[in-house]
Design a protein around this motif. Structure first.
Motif, PDB file in Angstrom:
ATOM      1  N   GLN A   1       0.942  -1.185  -0.127  1.00  0.00           N
ATOM      2  CA  GLN A   1      -0.090   0.101   0.159  1.00  0.00           C
ATOM      3  C   GLN A   1       0.970   1.205  -0.034  1.00  0.00           C
ATOM      4  OE1 GLN A   1      -3.204   0.462   2.510  1.00  0.00           O
ATOM      5  NE2 GLN A   1      -4.016  -1.821   2.467  1.00  0.00           N
ATOM      6  N   ILE A   2       0.731   2.160  -1.110  1.00  0.00           N
ATOM      7  CA  ILE A   2       1.391   3.385  -1.010  1.00  0.00           C
ATOM      8  C   ILE A   2       0.394   4.374  -1.265  1.00  0.00           C
ATOM      9  CG2 ILE A   2       3.472   2.365  -1.772  1.00  0.00           C
ATOM     10  CD1 ILE A   2       3.051   3.213  -4.752  1.00  0.00           C
ATOM     11  N   LEU A   3       0.583   5.798  -1.283  1.00  0.00           N
ATOM     12  CA  LEU A   3      -0.434   6.694  -1.259  1.00  0.00           C
ATOM     13  C   LEU A   3      -0.437   7.394  -2.708  1.00  0.00           C
ATOM     14  CD1 LEU A   3      -0.135   8.763   2.166  1.00  0.00           C
ATOM     15  CD2 LEU A   3      -1.533   7.059   1.385  1.00  0.00           C
ATOM     16  N   ASN A   4      -1.107   7.630  -3.250  1.00  0.00           N
ATOM     17  CA  ASN A   4      -1.285   8.217  -4.772  1.00  0.00           C
ATOM     18  C   ASN A   4      -1.308   9.898  -4.574  1.00  0.00           C
ATOM     19  OD1 ASN A   4      -3.910   9.302  -3.861  1.00  0.00           O
ATOM     20  ND2 ASN A   4      -4.884   7.901  -5.506  1.00  0.00           N
ATOM     21  N   ALA A   5      -1.313  10.455  -5.598  1.00  0.00           N
ATOM     22  CA  ALA A   5      -1.135  11.847  -5.804  1.00  0.00           C
ATOM     23  C   ALA A   5      -2.115  12.720  -4.590  1.00  0.00           C
ATOM     24  CB  ALA A   5      -1.148  12.628  -6.827  1.00  0.00           C
TER      25      ALA A   5
ATOM     26  N   PRO B   1      -4.630   5.678  -0.118  1.00  0.00           N
ATOM     27  CA  PRO B   1      -3.904   4.415  -0.408  1.00  0.00           C
ATOM     28  C   PRO B   1      -4.077   3.526  -1.627  1.00  0.00           C
ATOM     29  CG  PRO B   1      -5.450   4.140   1.320  1.00  0.00           C
ATOM     30  CD  PRO B   1      -5.518   5.648   1.049  1.00  0.00           C
ATOM     31  N   ILE B   2      -3.392   3.196  -2.436  1.00  0.00           N
ATOM     32  CA  ILE B   2      -3.512   2.297  -3.516  1.00  0.00           C
ATOM     33  C   ILE B   2      -2.426   1.104  -3.235  1.00  0.00           C
ATOM     34  CG2 ILE B   2      -4.213   4.028  -5.117  1.00  0.00           C
ATOM     35  CD1 ILE B   2      -1.295   3.834  -6.299  1.00  0.00           C
ATOM     36  N   TYR B   3      -3.093  -0.229  -4.035  1.00  0.00           N
ATOM     37  CA  TYR B   3      -2.151  -1.148  -3.935  1.00  0.00           C
ATOM     38  C   TYR B   3      -1.451  -1.175  -5.269  1.00  0.00           C
ATOM     39  CZ  TYR B   3      -1.725  -6.517  -4.540  1.00  0.00           C
ATOM     40  OH  TYR B   3      -1.145  -7.781  -4.718  1.00  0.00           O
ATOM     41  N   HIS B   4      -0.189  -1.143  -4.969  1.00  0.00           N
ATOM     42  CA  HIS B   4       0.910  -1.005  -6.104  1.00  0.00           C
ATOM     43  C   HIS B   4       2.144  -1.427  -5.653  1.00  0.00           C
ATOM     44  CE1 HIS B   4       2.745   1.332  -9.395  1.00  0.00           C
ATOM     45  NE2 HIS B   4       1.394   1.603  -9.841  1.00  0.00           N
ATOM     46  N   PRO B   5       3.019  -1.917  -6.795  1.00  0.00           N
ATOM     47  CA  PRO B   5       4.225  -2.025  -6.419  1.00  0.00           C
ATOM     48  C   PRO B   5       4.948  -0.757  -5.957  1.00  0.00           C
ATOM     49  CG  PRO B   5       3.878  -2.959  -8.601  1.00  0.00           C
ATOM     50  CD  PRO B   5       2.606  -2.001  -8.400  1.00  0.00           C
TER      51      PRO B   5
ATOM     52  N   ARG C   1      10.436   2.882   0.774  1.00  0.00           N
ATOM     53  CA  ARG C   1      10.041   4.074   1.318  1.00  0.00           C
ATOM     54  C   ARG C   1       8.592   4.704   1.261  1.00  0.00           C
ATOM     55  NH1 ARG C   1      14.125   4.210   4.497  1.00  0.00           N
ATOM     56  NH2 ARG C   1      16.142   4.069   3.472  1.00  0.00           N
ATOM     57  N   ASP C   2       8.052   4.164   0.269  1.00  0.00           N
ATOM     58  CA  ASP C   2       6.560   4.908   0.084  1.00  0.00           C
ATOM     59  C   ASP C   2       5.698   3.812   0.904  1.00  0.00           C
ATOM     60  OD1 ASP C   2       7.214   2.920  -1.762  1.00  0.00           O
ATOM     61  OD2 ASP C   2       6.394   3.806  -3.395  1.00  0.00           O
ATOM     62  N   VAL C   3       5.915   2.325   0.891  1.00  0.00           N
ATOM     63  CA  VAL C   3       5.210   1.646   1.807  1.00  0.00           C
ATOM     64  C   VAL C   3       5.499   2.175   3.466  1.00  0.00           C
ATOM     65  CG1 VAL C   3       5.108  -0.837   2.674  1.00  0.00           C
ATOM     66  CG2 VAL C   3       5.178  -0.303   0.202  1.00  0.00           C
ATOM     67  N   GLN C   4       6.672   2.403   3.657  1.00  0.00           N
ATOM     68  CA  GLN C   4       6.946   2.829   4.973  1.00  0.00           C
ATOM     69  C   GLN C   4       6.366   4.164   5.415  1.00  0.00           C
ATOM     70  OE1 GLN C   4      11.317   3.308   5.381  1.00  0.00           O
ATOM     71  NE2 GLN C   4      11.068   3.586   7.623  1.00  0.00           N
TER      72      GLN C   4
END
Lengths: 431, 431
Positions: free
Chosen positions: B187-191, B195-199, B244-247
């Motif tokens: 899970q990372i954040l989009n613009a 949260p989105i599910y993404h590499p 880092r984005d997951v973190q």
């Protein structure tokens, strides 16, 4: 479910619908081995299997060595279909006048050698734990703690409803029920907010469920949610002892460390995942848009397990129940925890332990930690005629958990017990 | 130090002053076993010990089986005095015209069977790791990251100079140098900060030193600082890969989890603690009032180890050094980490891994992570003619580390290497 030829009390945790697995020794059997608990007895599966006890179950024949192991890992690694068959087979063995009555019911000699009183066995950590992960999916607990630290409007962090928040715990300090817990020294803040080296003054408990893993995934290969149940061997009660004052000072920015790693206690008997199937229940609804990999059609993803915390203050004669909660009080299920844990490719191994996080209910009297029960340590409570905020030396805590079906049949976890020993003088351990 | 009868290049990591230990197989030797690296060769200690190679060292005779083990745990568990004797003995065996010249130098047959080319061996994770703890004691790194997130006035948290901040890492995903690293989904954040599910799009490295533990303490028994050196077997390079984005999304309030647990790479050859003794150096001074249990009279508690990060972008012909740092850039020593880790009673076990945390220097060009090198991902840099901020698929990272004494003699760690594989399509692992 048939009756048993064994004398099993109606209120026994270890009923015919349970058949939990553990590791034991006893007088005359000094090598740790696998057993099941039934009523107030244990059946030594090393002896039972060596004496053709499993002769009616062809599927287990190539694997009988697993019952002679000092942990449940080898048995767990056989996989869910085998666990199911072994449990159902033992239920038939214990059933009155069943197809396998010749094996034990009518075999006085094997009954004499393979059964021992539950009170006469020493239990051990049931699994060799590779990694221990503690989640934080008891939403009421997270909310209560959030209110204490940040107030009600910011109680839950923004990520909380989007992923099962968790952290890596310490595997080496997971101990079996009954192991005493030494009050830890550490850094805490004094009244002037300066750090001092001192024994923890805010020693707490956390009422949790633990799940043991029975299947590994390889590095880099996530476990899809549809397969995650296959990874869950069984469940135990878990007391994640916590030094709140150590935690408050150390945890920013990388999370709890010494506040938790001095001890985590699990109950000795692993209740197989299959035994809990009839007790499936809905958890706490999640109103967030859940990411695809965590989405599930399974409505009843939690278990209706009654949970309670009993505290016996030092010097008093008996324990008093100070909190009652339920296993339904979770936002994410254990399969969701497995899937989230592996979504980036982290490998699970047989024996890994997953903790739920503290399971508090929504009402007063259902809090799973003293931190919550005492409003951050500000409101002492009465227990057995004495006042407590956090744990004092000599206090003993017992977690209990049980399910009851509509027929009144009961299944329980046994005790998860621990007593607080006084801190070492000057921080130096005696021999 | 004598010359060797072996042909060891002046710039070899595996010089006569090193003698690092590892686990290998090679053609004709398929069971993993213990070896030492020397020059561009490895000496198979299973074969060497089975052919009376250790006949001049009585102390090791009862323990020769340790060299046939698939990990270094059994050897490590013999303790620091034995490690020292074995290393010094092997130095004599390798020394030109030394007292043990008959064992190898003049024994062509055993030389033929016990030596193999370094390039012909497969290396393995050198130890079975029970628990992995990652500290955060690279003060310049903590400061740099703190500036990025909170600005220079609040860069370091109040606890930072009072205790070695650390967290429990994931033992199951520690891999040996050369193991490819799959880009993790998560899970990372989009613009829009949803949260989105993404590499992961911000895949990073962390330049660290790791220490393996060679002694256990029992539950509840802290290790005093005066004894902590006895617990340290040896050192490796450690790349604590980080998403880092997951973190950024997951880490509040319990610390990094999936952002780190997809892989951590260690170099294959363990440099024994004794080999580093001549390279002791002072670390970063700590101006805080240090608590009594962490106070030490040892001025030179760190090691003067030159460290560098080399990055070979996908599609380019060779790696380019993008950062140079030094093992002195730590605020707390490994013995202090051991003592702090156990102050509350947490048990260490043989094989446990302790990471230093990212080791950045104070100047530009000495950053131990891309997060720092690129000012939080805002300033791409040029490497081999291409631009990079974070790692792209196919990129290969190599950490290197070495010491040089005043005689110009060199000792190195070998490589800590990993290449990024593209994320699985749709998050589903192929067979």
């Amino acid at each position: 479910m048939a009756e048993s030829w064994l004398d099993i009390a109606a209120e026994s945790d270890f009923s015919l619908i349970n058949i939990p697995f553990g590791i034991i020794t006893y007088a005359g059997a000094s090598a740790p081995r696998v057993a099941v608990a039934i009523g107030d007895k244990v059946l030594d599966l090393a002896i039972f299997s060596a004496n053709k006890g499993f002769s009616g179950l062809p599927a287990i024949q190539p694997y009988l060595h697993v019952f002679h192991e000092p942990t449940l890992n080898a048995f767990a690694a056989l996989g869910r279909p085998i666990h199911r068959q072994v449990r159902e087979y033992l239920q038939k063995v214990f059933a009155k006048d069943g197809p396998y009555r010749h094996l034990l019911q009518d075999n006085q000699e094997l009954r004499n050698t393979s059964f021992t009183d539950l009170t006469a066995v020493q239990t051990y950590l049931p699994m060799h734990i590779g990694d221990y992960t503690d989640f934080y999916v008891g939403k009421h607990h997270a909310y209560n703690v959030g209110v204490l630290f940040r107030g009600p409007s910011n109680a839950l962090q923004p990520n909380y409803t989007h992923l099962p928040v968790g952290y890596h715990g310490r595997a080496s300090s997971v101990v079996v029920s009954g192991t005493p817990v030494r009050r830890p020294w550490g850094q805490i803040l004094n009244a002037e907010k300066a750090p001092i080296y001192h024994p923890s003054k805010r020693l707490d408990i956390e009422l949790e469920l633990g799940a043991f893993v029975c299947k590994g995934n390889r590095l880099g290969a996530p476990v899809p949610l549809t397969q995650a149940e296959d990874y869950l061997f069984g469940y135990v009660l878990l007391n994640d002892w916590s030094a709140r004052d150590v935690q408050a000072w150390e945890y920013v920015p990388l999370g709890p460390f010494n506040a938790k790693n001095f001890a985590s206690t699990v109950s000795a008997w692993v209740v197989l995942a299959d035994a809990l199937e009839p007790f499936r229940a809905e958890g706490i609804p999640n109103e967030s848009q859940v990411q695809s990999y965590l989405k599930s059609d399974v409505k009843k993803a939690m278990f209706d397990i009654n949970l309670e915390v009993s505290l016996q203050p030092s010097g008093t004669a008996s324990g008093t129940v100070i909190s009652r909660s339920n296993g339904r009080n979770l936002l994410w299920s254990f399969p969701q925890m497995v899937t989230h844990h592996t979504v980036g490719g982290c490998p699970m191994n047989v024996g890994d332990l997953l903790g739920s996080g503290t399971i508090s209910g929504p009402e007063s009297g259902t809090e799973g930690s003293l931190l919550e029960l005492t409003n951050g340590g500000s409101k002492p409570f009465d227990v057995g005629g004495v006042k407590r905020t956090f744990l004092e030396d000599g206090d003993e805590v017992v977690l209990r958990g049980w399910c009851k079906n509509t027929n009144g049949q009961r299944l329980g976890f046994g005790e998860c017990r621990g007593q607080i020993l006084e801190a070492w003088k000057d921080g130096v351990a005696s021999e």
